[in-house]
Enzyme design. Sequence first.
Site, PDB file in Angstrom:
ATOM      1  N   SER A  26       6.171  -5.842   5.182  1.00 39.55           N
ATOM      2  CA  SER A  26       5.513  -4.562   4.873  1.00 39.55           C
ATOM      3  C   SER A  26       6.378  -3.726   3.947  1.00 39.55           C
ATOM      4  O   SER A  26       7.407  -3.189   4.381  1.00 39.55           O
ATOM      5  CB  SER A  26       5.283  -3.760   6.157  1.00 39.55           C
ATOM      6  OG  SER A  26       4.485  -4.470   7.056  1.00 39.55           O
ATOM      7  N   GLY A  36       0.836  -1.205   0.000  1.00 35.18           N
ATOM      8  CA  GLY A  36       0.000   0.000   0.000  1.00 35.18           C
ATOM      9  C   GLY A  36       0.865   1.247   0.000  1.00 35.18           C
ATOM     10  O   GLY A  36       2.089   1.171   0.148  1.00 35.18           O
TER      11      GLY A  36
END
Lengths: 206, 206
Positions: free
Chosen positions: B107, B36
């Site tokens: 991440s 993201g």
Amino acid sequence: MAEQKATNIHWHEGDITRKERGDLLGHGGATLWFTGLSGSGKSTVAVALEGVLHDMGVLCYRLDGDNVRFGINKNLGFSEDDRAENIRRVGEISKLFVDSGVLVLSSFISPYVRDRDLVRQVHEEAGMDFIEVFVDCSLEAAESRDPKGLYKKARAGEIKNFTGIDDPYEAPSAPEIHLHTDQQTLEDEVAQIIDVLKARGLISAT
Amino acid sequence: MAEQKATNIHWHEGDITRKERGDLLGHGGATLWFTGLSGSGKSTVAVALEGVLHDMGVLCYRLDGDNVRFGINKNLGFSEDDRAENIRRVGEISKLFVDSGVLVLSSFISPYVRDRDLVRQVHEEAGMDFIEVFVDCSLEAAESRDPKGLYKKARAGEIKNFTGIDDPYEAPSAPEIHLHTDQQTLEDEVAQIIDVLKARGLISAT
């Protein structure tokens, strides 16, 4: 989907630390770095040790050419620079595993002192155990084993820059563990390593 | 030294398998891949999830820019090739962790479909769970958070090729988990992920 969601989530204060992962596992993480000639017995002792430790409840993971050269390091060859980068990356991966709580068994010829010392340095700077295991074996004994037929090819000139034949092996001057695989039994080697892990408090002494 | 050696070593038959490591830990290994925008909340949800899972007895490890960019990938910059190599290496490291039994929380902005799909491919070829978590958040919301002040610098032209500003973010078309961090609570996001892990049998459903 909203209807199935887990409830009663317990929130943990702060980031999970290496110590907390160690408490969960019940043992410490560390890197055991097996260095020695091709055919010296690095993988043999690492595999045997892994089995014994696993049955003691210790989470181990072996890193070696098989799972590294065809994966993360598949874009590296065998030039001097690439060999150094190969060891550097394996050292950094070992460190990540130690941070996660795992006892890492890394088996690589790693013939150069400077490459091994760099791996030691990144561990020690992070307060992590780096245990150098010198898998010592005479060239004659290693060559007579020749499990992969590599010495034969090196002697025939089909492989260049082969450690022990036309490339040097720089022996560790002060390894934490010194095995003599041409004089010891495998059981004796494993016991010698287990004793060091216990003495360091990485695994339970009982 | 010979006098102190461990005795009664129990020999394990064959190499330790991934399944045996999973049995030792009591849960499965898998990669949760958080992708993201910068500021979308990837690290926030990963940290919260890690705490909850740890307290459930699950061995987790987080990979992110902090422990990768300054270690194994410190020889990579931010060119397109280097960004791709960054994600490739993290994908291979994630796979090694899954093999060891760990639940990995990776991440990375990882804006390109092709890079993420390569990571998925190396996992699925090895029969490992790859769970893509789309940490969806409007650019406006992410930019208004701007926890590191990076959007401000990108808008001022001090950072080039910033994802969402002058570089694209390619959203996943079929992520296993789709979070909306500008609309959900953190507890709701964690619960949504826990449910998927339970449904896949990676962690105990009770």
